[in-house]
Design a protein around this motif. Structure first.
Motif, PDB file in Angstrom:
ATOM      1  N   VAL A  66      19.513 -50.786 -22.815  1.00 20.63           N
ATOM      2  CA  VAL A  66      19.797 -50.019 -21.597  1.00 20.63           C
ATOM      3  C   VAL A  66      18.605 -49.138 -21.239  1.00 20.63           C
ATOM      4  N   GLU A  67      18.036 -48.455 -22.235  1.00 22.50           N
ATOM      5  CA  GLU A  67      16.860 -47.611 -21.975  1.00 22.50           C
ATOM      6  C   GLU A  67      15.681 -48.446 -21.467  1.00 22.50           C
ATOM      7  N   PHE A  68      15.481 -49.615 -22.065  1.00 26.20           N
ATOM      8  CA  PHE A  68      14.411 -50.506 -21.623  1.00 26.20           C
ATOM      9  C   PHE A  68      14.628 -50.939 -20.171  1.00 26.20           C
ATOM     10  N   ALA A  69      15.852 -51.346 -19.849  1.00 34.22           N
ATOM     11  CA  ALA A  69      16.146 -51.811 -18.496  1.00 34.22           C
ATOM     12  C   ALA A  69      15.958 -50.700 -17.468  1.00 34.22           C
ATOM     13  N   LEU A  70      16.434 -49.503 -17.769  1.00 32.21           N
ATOM     14  CA  LEU A  70      16.303 -48.389 -16.831  1.00 32.21           C
ATOM     15  C   LEU A  70      14.843 -48.004 -16.614  1.00 32.21           C
ATOM     16  N   LYS A  71      14.041 -48.085 -17.671  1.00 34.65           N
ATOM     17  CA  LYS A  71      12.621 -47.753 -17.550  1.00 34.65           C
ATOM     18  C   LYS A  71      11.860 -48.872 -16.832  1.00 34.65           C
ATOM     19  N   THR A  72      12.126 -50.113 -17.197  1.00 42.61           N
ATOM     20  CA  THR A  72      11.379 -51.253 -16.671  1.00 42.61           C
ATOM     21  C   THR A  72      11.706 -51.548 -15.214  1.00 42.61           C
ATOM     22  N   TRP A  73      12.978 -51.473 -14.858  1.00 41.69           N
ATOM     23  CA  TRP A  73      13.383 -51.850 -13.502  1.00 41.69           C
ATOM     24  C   TRP A  73      13.834 -50.642 -12.679  1.00 41.69           C
ATOM     25  N   ASN A  74      13.212 -49.503 -12.910  1.00 34.69           N
ATOM     26  CA  ASN A  74      13.513 -48.298 -12.152  1.00 34.69           C
ATOM     27  C   ASN A  74      12.874 -48.422 -10.767  1.00 34.69           C
ATOM     28  N   PRO A  75      13.675 -48.469  -9.706  1.00 31.62           N
ATOM     29  CA  PRO A  75      13.131 -48.643  -8.356  1.00 31.62           C
ATOM     30  C   PRO A  75      12.120 -47.564  -7.952  1.00 31.62           C
ATOM     31  N   SER A  76      12.250 -46.364  -8.489  1.00 34.26           N
ATOM     32  CA  SER A  76      11.339 -45.297  -8.080  1.00 34.26           C
ATOM     33  C   SER A  76       9.935 -45.470  -8.700  1.00 34.26           C
ATOM     34  N   THR A  77       9.795 -46.347  -9.672  1.00 30.12           N
ATOM     35  CA  THR A  77       8.476 -46.553 -10.278  1.00 30.12           C
ATOM     36  C   THR A  77       7.928 -47.954 -10.048  1.00 30.12           C
ATOM     37  N   TRP A  78       8.560 -48.738  -9.238  1.00 33.25           N
ATOM     38  CA  TRP A  78       8.119 -50.127  -9.001  1.00 33.25           C
ATOM     39  C   TRP A  78       6.782 -50.206  -8.309  1.00 33.25           C
ATOM     40  N   HIS A  79       6.609 -49.420  -7.248  1.00 31.71           N
ATOM     41  CA  HIS A  79       5.433 -49.581  -6.385  1.00 31.71           C
ATOM     42  C   HIS A  79       4.611 -48.300  -6.352  1.00 31.71           C
TER      43      HIS A  79
END
Length: 81
Positions: A66-79
């Motif tokens: 869950v921590e990995f998913a929230l960090k990896t696919w966090n929309p606020s850090t995508w671009h």
């Protein structure tokens, strides 16, 4: 027991070959497969000496995923520019 931490990607044939065995009996086959999600399972064992996959193992892996998913696919850090 039905949690994200207890799920592993596997195809039909290798999964059937492993059978319905205890975790410790499956370790040899898990370490030889190509999927990293299977190779990492021992990281989450409560006691690596006994090689028992239990509720604490599942909860620890669930938390990690869950921590990995929230960090990896966090929309606020995508671009980031």
């Amino acid at each position: 027991m039905n949690r994200l931490g207890n799920l592993v990607i596997d195809s039909i044939s290798p999964n059937a070959a492993k059978g319905n065995k205890d975790f410790s009996d499956k370790l040899d086959s898990l370490s030889s497969f190509i999927y990293l999600s299977q190779k990492e399972l021992t990281r989450f064992l409560e006691n690596r000496d006994t090689l028992v996959w239990n509720l604490k193992s599942i909860q620890a892996r669930h938390k990690h995923l869950v921590e990995f998913a929230l960090k990896t696919w966090n929309p606020s850090t995508w671009h980031k520019s």
